[in-house]
Write an enzyme that holds these catalytic residues in place. Structure first.
Site, PDB file in Angstrom:
ATOM      1  N   GLU A  93      38.660 -25.911   2.988  1.00 44.52           N
ATOM      2  CA  GLU A  93      39.969 -25.703   2.372  1.00 44.52           C
ATOM      3  C   GLU A  93      39.898 -24.448   1.504  1.00 44.52           C
ATOM      4  OE1 GLU A  93      42.052 -29.066   1.408  1.00 44.52           O
ATOM      5  OE2 GLU A  93      43.543 -28.018   0.203  1.00 44.52           O
ATOM      6  N   ARG A  94      40.806 -23.514   1.788  1.00 45.61           N
ATOM      7  CA  ARG A  94      40.854 -22.239   1.049  1.00 45.61           C
ATOM      8  C   ARG A  94      39.532 -21.470   1.152  1.00 45.61           C
ATOM      9  NH1 ARG A  94      46.159 -22.678   1.278  1.00 45.61           N
ATOM     10  NH2 ARG A  94      46.864 -24.584   0.278  1.00 45.61           N
ATOM     11  N   ASN A 143      39.906 -33.071  -1.748  1.00 41.15           N
ATOM     12  CA  ASN A 143      40.737 -33.913  -0.873  1.00 41.15           C
ATOM     13  C   ASN A 143      39.737 -34.616   0.040  1.00 41.15           C
ATOM     14  OD1 ASN A 143      43.163 -32.826  -1.959  1.00 41.15           O
ATOM     15  ND2 ASN A 143      42.838 -31.006  -0.703  1.00 41.15           N
ATOM     16  N   LYS A 191      39.845 -36.258  -7.455  1.00 43.69           N
ATOM     17  CA  LYS A 191      41.233 -35.787  -7.484  1.00 43.69           C
ATOM     18  C   LYS A 191      42.086 -37.013  -7.174  1.00 43.69           C
ATOM     19  CE  LYS A 191      44.410 -32.726  -4.918  1.00 43.69           C
ATOM     20  NZ  LYS A 191      44.505 -31.562  -3.999  1.00 43.69           N
ATOM     21  N   GLU A 199      48.913 -34.369  -5.242  1.00 46.61           N
ATOM     22  CA  GLU A 199      49.170 -33.827  -3.906  1.00 46.61           C
ATOM     23  C   GLU A 199      48.870 -34.841  -2.806  1.00 46.61           C
ATOM     24  OE1 GLU A 199      46.945 -30.087  -3.984  1.00 46.61           O
ATOM     25  OE2 GLU A 199      48.691 -29.088  -4.852  1.00 46.61           O
ATOM     26  N   ARG A 254      39.672 -34.837 -12.413  1.00 43.81           N
ATOM     27  CA  ARG A 254      40.485 -33.613 -12.490  1.00 43.81           C
ATOM     28  C   ARG A 254      41.851 -33.863 -13.132  1.00 43.81           C
ATOM     29  NH1 ARG A 254      41.700 -31.039  -7.540  1.00 43.81           N
ATOM     30  NH2 ARG A 254      41.155 -28.938  -8.137  1.00 43.81           N
ATOM     31  N   ARG A 299      56.316 -27.853 -14.100  1.00 44.75           N
ATOM     32  CA  ARG A 299      54.990 -28.223 -13.587  1.00 44.75           C
ATOM     33  C   ARG A 299      53.864 -27.843 -14.537  1.00 44.75           C
ATOM     34  NH1 ARG A 299      52.422 -26.371  -7.743  1.00 44.75           N
ATOM     35  NH2 ARG A 299      50.272 -26.337  -8.480  1.00 44.75           N
ATOM     36  N   ASP A 358      48.055 -22.852 -11.206  1.00 45.45           N
ATOM     37  CA  ASP A 358      47.157 -22.993 -10.070  1.00 45.45           C
ATOM     38  C   ASP A 358      46.484 -21.681  -9.684  1.00 45.45           C
ATOM     39  OD1 ASP A 358      45.799 -24.011  -7.958  1.00 45.45           O
ATOM     40  OD2 ASP A 358      47.529 -24.334  -6.662  1.00 45.45           O
ATOM     41  N   GLU A 362      41.759 -17.648  -3.378  1.00 42.29           N
ATOM     42  CA  GLU A 362      42.937 -18.254  -2.742  1.00 42.29           C
ATOM     43  C   GLU A 362      44.199 -17.442  -3.004  1.00 42.29           C
ATOM     44  OE1 GLU A 362      43.705 -22.325  -3.871  1.00 42.29           O
ATOM     45  OE2 GLU A 362      45.645 -22.345  -2.863  1.00 42.29           O
ATOM     46  N   HIS A 366      53.234 -17.266  -8.581  1.00 38.71           N
ATOM     47  CA  HIS A 366      53.454 -18.123  -7.413  1.00 38.71           C
ATOM     48  C   HIS A 366      54.580 -17.650  -6.495  1.00 38.71           C
ATOM     49  CE1 HIS A 366      52.435 -21.494  -5.055  1.00 38.71           C
ATOM     50  NE2 HIS A 366      51.867 -22.189  -6.037  1.00 38.71           N
ATOM     51  N   TRP A 389      56.611 -26.044  -5.191  1.00 38.56           N
ATOM     52  CA  TRP A 389      55.873 -25.207  -4.250  1.00 38.56           C
ATOM     53  C   TRP A 389      56.687 -23.980  -3.852  1.00 38.56           C
ATOM     54  CZ3 TRP A 389      53.209 -28.865  -0.085  1.00 38.56           C
ATOM     55  CH2 TRP A 389      52.332 -29.739  -0.751  1.00 38.56           C
TER      56      TRP A 389
HETATM   57  C1  BDP Z   1      45.510 -25.715  -4.705  1.00 38.79           C
HETATM   58  C2  BDP Z   1      45.147 -25.524  -3.274  1.00 38.79           C
HETATM   59  C3  BDP Z   1      44.891 -26.811  -2.545  1.00 38.79           C
HETATM   60  C4  BDP Z   1      43.915 -27.657  -3.362  1.00 38.79           C
HETATM   61  C5  BDP Z   1      44.488 -27.883  -4.734  1.00 38.79           C
HETATM   62  C6  BDP Z   1      43.521 -28.597  -5.672  1.00 38.79           C
HETATM   63  O1  BDP Z   1      46.186 -24.824  -2.644  1.00 38.79           O
HETATM   64  O2  BDP Z   1      44.392 -26.494  -1.285  1.00 38.79           O
HETATM   65  O3  BDP Z   1      43.643 -28.862  -2.733  1.00 38.79           O
HETATM   66  O4  BDP Z   1      44.768 -26.673  -5.352  1.00 38.79           O
HETATM   67  O5  BDP Z   1      42.922 -27.902  -6.486  1.00 38.79           O
HETATM   68  O6  BDP Z   1      45.191 -24.517  -5.326  1.00 38.79           O
HETATM   69  O7  BDP Z   1      43.381 -29.799  -5.621  1.00 38.79           O
END
Ligand code: BDP
Length: 644
Positions: free
Chosen positions: A137-138, A194, A271, A275, A308, A321, A350, A378, A488, A511
């Site tokens: 991821e990323r 995740n 986490k 999300e 987190r 947010r 973020d 990212e 963003h 978002w």
């Molecule tokens: C965001 C990312 C996402 C991550 C999330 C996180 O876009 O992919 O899962 O943060 O930190 O920056 O949990």
């Protein structure tokens, strides 16, 4: 032999060479000289790595590794060198490892070796966002370095007894461990936040045990991200409610299973209720109740829960947010067990190119905290843009004192690309993260200089020039992407290019770029004042709360973060906001053009392959910077037309 002559010889023998190569050796380029005799004093075991590195790399006559119980009880060390005889002293064996790498770094840099050093943070951790299927991821540097499918059901780390693929994998993991140990990183979370419930299956625990065995000699402790619903998804329970006795029992049994094979296992990163991830909130329980249940299971083994705070859109839907983490976690302050650490991103949104610091670091007074920094770019051009991140992290530490933190975590930027990080200069961010996690007082410039010399060349013309490029690169990125506090306005999903008009009714509002810049015919920016806006400024400590609240005192780099500002507002420069915005975007583009030109002049100092690969990426960065400028200014001009 005098010190001077000795250092000269050392440099001569260990010179960083400029042969053709692929970047896989990172900053670890000292030559194998293999002369020094190594002696141990008061050490039983755990120093094989220090021994091996010194006997291969130290150019003097001999080295003594010595334990001294009178020293501070941390990973620190002292180094002394007299006429080619090196002594490294530490309280712990880990300190001897870090001391050995420091001595070798200083030798390669031609610096005097004598020094004493202690880490500022006890936990210096990488977070891998690696999935079990090998994707990241990323991640922008290939697939995961961990090849789970190549880890057989073996407990040996003797490479001669491993199948060829696993032996090769082990070599790569050892390179990873060396790189980390050489900058003091002592913990790693192997999988994505995740998290897949499969991570805790017995088959994977066995693989993690093998990884832990490979990493242990480098003093790297292994942690795992866990999915809060694992007792249901893997264990077949009907609930994951943290207050259900069966759930607690399931976790205790699982934790005991892990510690049976990994006695120094670090703990869990979680986490939860963020999300779409499961969490205690699914059962009406608080974050503290969720974290404490896991903490209780880990406590008898000395394990930790890193929980987190990156949570939004759950209990505080509709609230700005950037305020939600404080709203959500402040009521839990003082309610967490002592082995829970709250981990928060440096900014309240973020990982944007620039954010004000996250006020949660001020607000949680009785909860141990860690900062989460993002090494992977990212939101800063992925592995295609040259952006040196140390100045951004130093900016954060100028607001949040390291004394408030137990540790720092860095979301890593590595993958199975030959050069680890995709961009050769992205290696500098891995290096800088480790160096700052050890000592946040180091300057960004010192770190850039030592990295350039260790990685490329010690030629002053090269080092001076490229240090300047690196030092300006983050501000350049802010300028061509999101100057003056904009944030963003990235394209959906991939977070690479600009999409200021981004809005999708089916997505959460938080978002959507339009939610953040709020451009209209009057002006642009998010009003977060107490007087007329969301009141996010109230979450800050003084003097920042008052400073940010007032448009006259709000630093211009955060202006549009905290205020909705008229297009014709007079800036400090005397220009209007619109003109100033144009100036910043153009300046960002000009800076990248200068980087391209400068790099062309660096050709004599760099091997062909690395030079070419960096050059290609810079050309792309220049193109992308123009796209940012043109798309953003084109879009905003539509609003500003009448009033600029
Ligand atoms: C965001 C990312 C996402 C991550 C999330 C996180 O876009 O992919 O899962 O943060 O930190 O920056 O949990």
């Amino acid at each position: 032999m005098t010190n001077k002559i000795f250092i000269f010889m050392a440099l001569f023998l260990c010179a960083v060479t400029s042969r053709a190569e692929d970047g896989s050796s990172l900053w670890l380029r000292w030559q194998n000289v293999g002369k020094a005799k190594i002696e141990l004093k008061g050490v039983q075991d755990g120093v094989a790595v220090a021994r091996k590195e010194l006997s291969a790399g130290y150019c003097g006559k001999s080295a003594v590794l010595r334990i001294d119980k009178a020293m501070a009880d941390d990973d620190g060390f002292a180094i002394e060198e007299r006429d080619g005889r090196l002594t490294i002293t530490a309280r712990r064996t880990s300190g001897l490892i870090y001391g050995a790498y420091e001595a070798l770094r200083r030798q390669a840099l031609g610096m005097p070796l004598d020094m004493e050093s202690h880490p500022r943070f006890a936990i210096r951790m990488l977070n891998h966002w690696d999935n079990l299927d090998g994707s990241i991821e990323r991640g922008y540097a290939g697939n995961s370095v961990w090849k789970w499918e190549q880890m057989t059901n073996t407990s040996t780390t003797d490479r001669r007894r491993l199948p060829a693929a696993q032996a090769a994998l082990m070599d790569r993991i050892i390179q990873y461990a060396r790189a980390n140990a050489s900058v003091g990183i002592n913990a790693t979370v192997l999988n994505n936040v995740n998290a897949s419930p499969q991570m805790l299956s017995s088959a994977y625990i066995n693989k993690v045990r093998w990884m832990a065995d490979v990493l242990r000699p480098y003093n790297i402790r292994v942690y795992l991200s866990v999915n809060f619903a694992t007792p249901m998804k893997l264990g077949g329970l009907a609930t994951a409610d943290p207050l259900d006795p069966q759930v607690g029992e399931w976790w205790r049994t699982k934790v005991a299973e892990i510690y049976r094979v990994i006695p120094d296992f670090g703990g869990f990163l979680v986490k939860a209720n963020s999300e779409g991830q499961p969490g205690p909130g699914d059962y009406g329980r608080s974050h503290a109740e969720g974290a404490n249940m896991l903490a209780e299971a880990l406590d008898p083994f000395g394990g930790k829960v890193v929980w987190r705070s990156f949570v939004y859109g759950a209990n505080h839907k509709g609230e700005d947010r950037v305020k939600q983490a404080v709203s959500e976690f402040e009521p839990c302050d003082g309610k967490f067990r002592s082995n829970v650490i709250l981990q928060s991103k440096n900014g309240p949104l973020d990982f944007q190119p620039r954010e004000p610091y996250a006020p949660i670091f001020d607000r949680m007074k009785r909860t141990p905290q860690m900062a989460e920094l993002q090494i992977t770019q990212e939101y800063l051009g992925h592995s295609r843009h040259l952006v040196y991140l140390a100045p951004m992290w130093k900016e954060f530490f100028s607001f949040v004192s390291p004394d408030r933190l137990q540790g720092v975590a860095g979301v890593t930027n590595i993958g199975d690309d030959t050069n680890w990080c995709g961009h050769h200069f992205a290696q500098a961010n891995w290096y800088a993260f480790g160096r700052l996690a050890w000592n946040p007082e180091l300057t960004s410039e010192e770190i850039a200089r030592e990295w350039l010399r260790l990685t490329f060349s010690s030629d002053a013309a090269f080092v001076d020039t490229m240090t300047d490029v690196m030092m300006r690169s983050r501000e350049a990125c802010v300028d061509y992407m999101m100057p003056l506090g904009l944030h963003h306005i990235f394209k959906f999903d991939h977070h690479y290019g600009p999409e200021p008009d981004g809005f999708k009714a089916e997505y959460p509002l938080e978002w959507c770029p339009v939610y953040y810049h709020r451009a209209d015919s009057v002006g642009v920016g998010f009003d977060r004042t107490v007087a007329t806006g969301s009141g996010a400024t109230r979450q800050y400590r003084e003097p920042y709360a008052s400073q940010y609240e007032n448009i006259k005192t709000c630093p211009e780099e955060y202006l549009l973060w905290f205020h909705h500002v008229a297009w014709n507002h007079r800036m400090k420069s005397g220009l209007t906001l619109w003109q100033e915005l144009c100036r910043h975007y153009q300046h960002g583009v000009d800076e990248v053009d200068r980087m391209v030109m400068t790099w062309r002049r660096m050709r004599p100092y760099v091997d062909d392959r690395r030079w070419q690969e960096v050059d290609d990426r810079l050309a792309h960065q220049a193109e992308n910077a123009r796209e940012w400028r043109d798309v953003c200014l084109g879009y905003f001009e539509g609003f500003a037309r009448k009033n600029k």
